[in-house]
Design a protein around this motif. Structure first.
Motif, short mmCIF file in Angstrom:
data_model
loop_
_atom_site.label_atom_id
_atom_site.label_comp_id
_atom_site.label_asym_id
_atom_site.label_seq_id
_atom_site.Cartn_x
_atom_site.Cartn_y
_atom_site.Cartn_z
N PHE A 187 -10.62 14.81 -1.51
CA PHE A 187 -11.45 14.17 -0.47
C PHE A 187 -10.82 14.35 0.91
CE2 PHE A 187 -12.41 10.34 2.09
CZ PHE A 187 -13.78 10.50 2.21
N PHE A 188 -9.53 14.05 1.04
CA PHE A 188 -8.89 14.15 2.35
C PHE A 188 -8.64 15.59 2.77
CE2 PHE A 188 -8.30 9.63 1.55
CZ PHE A 188 -8.76 9.13 2.76
N VAL B 18 -1.88 -1.68 -9.33
CA VAL B 18 -2.99 -2.54 -9.71
C VAL B 18 -4.34 -2.07 -9.17
CG1 VAL B 18 -1.53 -4.58 -10.00
CG2 VAL B 18 -2.57 -4.11 -7.77
N GLY B 19 -4.34 -1.03 -8.34
CA GLY B 19 -5.59 -0.55 -7.78
C GLY B 19 -5.38 0.58 -6.80
N SER B 20 -6.45 0.91 -6.11
CA SER B 20 -6.39 1.93 -5.07
C SER B 20 -7.25 1.47 -3.90
CB SER B 20 -6.85 3.29 -5.60
OG SER B 20 -8.18 3.21 -6.03
N ALA B 21 -6.97 2.03 -2.75
CA ALA B 21 -7.66 1.60 -1.54
C ALA B 21 -7.55 2.71 -0.50
CB ALA B 21 -7.01 0.32 -1.01
N GLY B 22 -8.26 2.53 0.58
CA GLY B 22 -8.11 3.49 1.65
C GLY B 22 -9.24 3.41 2.66
N PHE B 23 -9.18 4.35 3.55
CA PHE B 23 -10.17 4.51 4.60
C PHE B 23 -10.99 5.75 4.26
CE2 PHE B 23 -6.51 2.38 6.38
CZ PHE B 23 -7.09 1.28 6.97
N LYS B 24 -12.25 5.74 4.59
CA LYS B 24 -13.11 6.89 4.33
C LYS B 24 -13.05 7.86 5.50
CE LYS B 24 -16.26 5.34 0.85
NZ LYS B 24 -17.68 5.24 0.51
N LEU C 266 0.86 -1.17 0.00
CA LEU C 266 0.00 0.00 0.00
C LEU C 266 0.90 1.23 0.00
CD1 LEU C 266 -2.71 -0.99 2.66
CD2 LEU C 266 -2.86 -1.16 0.16
N LEU C 267 0.82 2.03 -1.06
CA LEU C 267 1.64 3.24 -1.19
C LEU C 267 0.80 4.45 -0.80
CD1 LEU C 267 3.15 2.44 -4.70
CD2 LEU C 267 4.20 2.02 -2.47
N PRO C 268 1.17 5.13 0.29
CA PRO C 268 0.36 6.26 0.77
C PRO C 268 0.25 7.37 -0.26
CG PRO C 268 2.07 5.69 2.37
CD PRO C 268 2.35 4.91 1.12
N ILE C 269 -0.94 7.91 -0.40
CA ILE C 269 -1.16 9.11 -1.20
C ILE C 269 -0.99 10.28 -0.23
CG2 ILE C 269 -2.82 10.44 -2.54
CD1 ILE C 269 -3.98 7.72 -3.48
N ARG C 270 -0.04 11.11 -0.53
CA ARG C 270 0.28 12.25 0.35
C ARG C 270 -0.75 13.37 0.20
NH1 ARG C 270 3.33 9.28 3.43
NH2 ARG C 270 5.12 8.42 2.38
N GLN C 271 -0.57 14.41 1.00
CA GLN C 271 -1.59 15.44 1.14
C GLN C 271 -1.67 16.41 -0.03
OE1 GLN C 271 -1.33 17.20 4.99
NE2 GLN C 271 -3.38 18.02 4.91
N TYR D 182 -6.72 14.95 6.76
CA TYR D 182 -5.68 14.01 6.37
C TYR D 182 -5.01 13.51 7.65
CZ TYR D 182 -1.68 12.14 3.77
OH TYR D 182 -0.72 11.31 3.24
N THR D 183 -5.34 12.28 8.05
CA THR D 183 -4.86 11.72 9.31
C THR D 183 -4.29 10.32 9.06
OG1 THR D 183 -6.68 12.89 10.41
CG2 THR D 183 -5.49 11.27 11.72
N PRO D 184 -2.99 10.22 8.72
CA PRO D 184 -2.40 8.89 8.50
C PRO D 184 -2.54 8.02 9.73
CG PRO D 184 -0.94 10.63 7.72
CD PRO D 184 -2.06 11.30 8.48
#
Length: 153
Positions: free
Chosen positions: A33-34, A55-61, A4-9, A39-41
């Protein structure tokens, strides 16, 4: 190996993703969105990398509220039906529980049996019931009920 590669702010902090075809729209939407909700890692969005390929994207809402956190994930069309979605779901659950073992991990799907419902069942989520979602209307809500063995992906 799945990562999982973090998307920064900010867009400036994500230049490595801008080089990849098709990443910009999702990247911009995730940052917006964040910026709206905070934006709270680690309760952020991620790109999913398998071997050296996105291959995709993911995350927390967003960060947990009232002891609950919602996950979301998607696999790019070319990589669907290969078990990647189930692995991504598992990684999000593990990250959530490693960060806060008391959090209830939830997910929402369209109100029908589909690929997403199979992924959630495979990852020991239980159907909770219908809920109203401001963006999608009536959806099914799921909650993680099991213990996922740690697997080195």
């Amino acid at each position: 190996m799945m990562t999982l590669l973090p998307i920064r702010q900010t867009i400036e902090e994500n230049t490595q993703f801008l080089q990849l075809p098709g990443s910009e729209p999702g990247l911009t939407l995730t940052i917006e969105f964040f910026n709206r909700i905070g934006y709270t890692p680690p309760w952020i969005g991620y790109f999913v990398q398998q071997n050296d390929t996105l291959v995709g994207s993911a995350g927390f809402k967003g960060k947990p509220k009232e002891g609950r956190v919602e996950i979301a994930y998607g696999v790019f069309p070319h990589y669907q039906n290969q078990g990647i979605g189930a692995d991504v779901c598992r990684q999000l659950v593990l990250l959530a529980l490693e960060t806060d073992p008391t959090v209830i991990v939830t997910a929402r799907t369209l109100p029908e049996e589909n690929y997403s419902t199979r992924i959630l069942r495979k990852n020991k989520f239980a159907f909770i019931g219908d809920v109203w979602d401001d963006e999608d209307g009536t959806v099914w809500e799921w909650a993680y009920k099991g213990t996922i063995p740690i697997i080195d992906l």
